[in-house]
Design a protein around this motif. Sequence first.
Motif, PDB file in Angstrom:
ATOM      1  N   ALA B   3       6.235  -4.438  -3.089  1.00  0.00           N
ATOM      2  CA  ALA B   3       4.780  -4.413  -3.129  1.00  0.00           C
ATOM      3  C   ALA B   3       4.235  -3.314  -3.099  1.00  0.00           C
ATOM      4  O   ALA B   3       5.020  -2.067  -2.459  1.00  0.00           O
ATOM      5  N   LEU B   4       3.235  -2.919  -3.462  1.00  0.00           N
ATOM      6  CA  LEU B   4       2.439  -1.333  -3.374  1.00  0.00           C
ATOM      7  C   LEU B   4       2.013  -1.383  -1.787  1.00  0.00           C
ATOM      8  O   LEU B   4       1.458  -2.188  -1.218  1.00  0.00           O
ATOM      9  N   THR B   5       2.455  -0.244  -1.227  1.00  0.00           N
ATOM     10  CA  THR B   5       2.218   0.096   0.233  1.00  0.00           C
ATOM     11  C   THR B   5       0.690   0.334   0.280  1.00  0.00           C
ATOM     12  O   THR B   5       0.045   0.695  -0.457  1.00  0.00           O
ATOM     13  N   PRO B   6       0.358   0.173   1.636  1.00  0.00           N
ATOM     14  CA  PRO B   6      -1.230   0.556   1.870  1.00  0.00           C
ATOM     15  C   PRO B   6      -1.572   1.763   1.494  1.00  0.00           C
ATOM     16  O   PRO B   6      -2.817   2.045   0.873  1.00  0.00           O
ATOM     17  N   GLY B   7      -0.803   2.807   1.525  1.00  0.00           N
ATOM     18  CA  GLY B   7      -1.156   4.125   0.865  1.00  0.00           C
ATOM     19  C   GLY B   7      -1.802   4.239  -0.517  1.00  0.00           C
ATOM     20  O   GLY B   7      -2.582   4.924  -1.080  1.00  0.00           O
ATOM     21  N   TYR B   8      -1.224   2.981  -1.275  1.00  0.00           N
ATOM     22  CA  TYR B   8      -1.818   2.842  -2.812  1.00  0.00           C
ATOM     23  C   TYR B   8      -3.321   2.601  -2.851  1.00  0.00           C
ATOM     24  O   TYR B   8      -3.819   2.554  -3.627  1.00  0.00           O
ATOM     25  N   PHE B   9      -3.703   2.030  -1.715  1.00  0.00           N
ATOM     26  CA  PHE B   9      -5.138   1.252  -1.489  1.00  0.00           C
ATOM     27  C   PHE B   9      -5.964   2.270  -0.682  1.00  0.00           C
ATOM     28  O   PHE B   9      -7.200   1.792  -0.678  1.00  0.00           O
ATOM     29  N   ILE B  16      -2.773  14.738  -6.475  1.00  0.00           N
ATOM     30  CA  ILE B  16      -1.974  15.614  -5.679  1.00  0.00           C
ATOM     31  C   ILE B  16      -2.379  15.186  -3.969  1.00  0.00           C
ATOM     32  O   ILE B  16      -1.052  15.187  -3.560  1.00  0.00           O
ATOM     33  N   ASP B  17      -3.265  14.595  -3.698  1.00  0.00           N
ATOM     34  CA  ASP B  17      -3.421  14.258  -2.288  1.00  0.00           C
ATOM     35  C   ASP B  17      -2.659  13.053  -2.263  1.00  0.00           C
ATOM     36  O   ASP B  17      -1.952  12.678  -0.916  1.00  0.00           O
ATOM     37  N   PHE B  18      -2.670  11.983  -3.043  1.00  0.00           N
ATOM     38  CA  PHE B  18      -1.896  10.836  -3.247  1.00  0.00           C
ATOM     39  C   PHE B  18      -0.413  11.354  -3.126  1.00  0.00           C
ATOM     40  O   PHE B  18       0.422  10.705  -2.161  1.00  0.00           O
ATOM     41  N   LEU B  19       0.033  12.305  -3.958  1.00  0.00           N
ATOM     42  CA  LEU B  19       1.467  12.463  -3.784  1.00  0.00           C
ATOM     43  C   LEU B  19       1.860  13.294  -2.443  1.00  0.00           C
ATOM     44  O   LEU B  19       2.760  13.119  -1.722  1.00  0.00           O
ATOM     45  N   ARG B  20       0.871  13.983  -1.868  1.00  0.00           N
ATOM     46  CA  ARG B  20       1.094  14.739  -0.499  1.00  0.00           C
ATOM     47  C   ARG B  20       1.428  13.592   0.467  1.00  0.00           C
ATOM     48  O   ARG B  20       2.149  13.853   1.433  1.00  0.00           O
ATOM     49  N   ARG B  21       0.486  12.262   0.437  1.00  0.00           N
ATOM     50  CA  ARG B  21       0.507  11.491   1.446  1.00  0.00           C
ATOM     51  C   ARG B  21       1.818  10.476   1.135  1.00  0.00           C
ATOM     52  O   ARG B  21       2.651  10.027   2.068  1.00  0.00           O
ATOM     53  N   GLU B  22       2.018  10.076  -0.024  1.00  0.00           N
ATOM     54  CA  GLU B  22       3.014   9.077  -0.143  1.00  0.00           C
ATOM     55  C   GLU B  22       4.269   9.513  -0.563  1.00  0.00           C
ATOM     56  O   GLU B  22       5.486   8.667  -0.386  1.00  0.00           O
TER      57      GLU B  22
END
Lengths: 217, 269
Positions: B3-9, B16-22
Amino acid sequence: MTYPLYVPQEQIIKDRADFARRGAHRGRPAVVVSAADGVLLAARNASRALHKLSEIYDKVAFAGVGKWSEFEALRVAGIRYADLRGYAYDRVDVSARGLAGAYAQTVAAAFTGDPKPLEVEVAVCQVGSDQVSDAVFHISFDGTVSDELPWAVLGGAPVEAHQVLAEGWRSGLSLAEAGQLVRRALAEPIRAEAAFEVALLRRHQLGRAFQRLPELP
Amino acid sequence: MSALTPGYFSPGNSFIDFLRREAPEQLGFDSAASHISSTGLTGGAGAVPGGQVAPQATTIVALTYRDGVIMAGDRRATIGQQIASREIEKVFPADAYTAVGLAGVAGLAIQLVRLYQLELEHYEKIEGAPLSLQGKANRLAAILRSQLDLALRGLAVVPLLAGWDTSPDRTGPRGRVFSYDVTGGSYEERHFTATGSGAVFAKGSLKKLYRPAGSARGAIRAALTALNDAADDDTGTGGVDRERAIYPVVAKIDARGYSRIADAELAKL
């Protein structure tokens, strides 16, 4: 001594399913159809700012109905999923199948585990080099995935819409014919008809194949 | 399949911010920096220590003309004194209305282009509308700033950005050029600019050849001449190589968007 009230598992699931179905079907419907020139997506949508259809990746698109905030969150997550995959591997390695699986897991987990199931129905579709390789995945509010049909109906009155599509669909349908078919499938005899939101995943397009169309072809 | 993790939501529209986080391992900036310091490649090779180990890409010019912008980049990459490639490309479409050209460490530059292209596309898909040209320029500045650590270790990448401003409220010329420095400083240029080791010579050349209201053909010719002048005086820059039929990458951005000028057309100029 008091005992916790016993509620059978079937009843819990049924109640949640009824709740989620009502929410998902309250809004206006959307349809995805595979045609000769590409995969056509159309939705009844009174809003011009809050989209139900969206680009996900080069050949992959999304349609959602139900509670806007919930399917919008799924849409954004899908774009992130696809962009991350395409960045980590290659653009050709992004497929509708992978995303449909991730959506199914997410929606199913919310259906059984969350305080409230998601009131949404979504479709993920992909345009291929020919119509046989098109993919249309339907993910329902409980996480059930199906991809047997070259079309998907989301929300509204699915039985009637399915019937129209089953009778009218054939391989090699032109864009104009697919538009006619969608118009019949999304007919709203009871309430005032809302405008169509239309998009196309154009076949044989280099790079990003998703484009919005001003009206049904 | 999970399942998509909470970080995807979580909220946000930056890839880039998403990559840095996930998936920070996919971003690579920070890990590359620590690796280089631990293996001791930072010292000893003068102004550009990374230049001894990684291919460097070299002169990019950009200039405005009557109906848009031209960006051109030579094809040479060098490692120290040696030529690493004669056919490398350093000018890319960032999106349909923007070109980005990079001088500096080739490997990082190419990764930066991929990230930047994806950043613009990601924003456009999530928001349903593209970033403004000024927004694109600022975003590139922010990415550079996040790589400052690498730049200070000698692995610098210095881009140029050229684009067509599609904003309906724009009153000035729509073809716009931005130059950068390694710290993420972004500067809009009125007429022309250059980056890379041959930039000084290219700018000197453009100073004489630039015509503010010139034609596309004239601007392309000026860009090619500037690259040839840079190649004449800078070992890191390759000019027009007629013998091997290797021509600079020349991009034109106008009201119709990004297009690359074909080699056959460049040969006639």
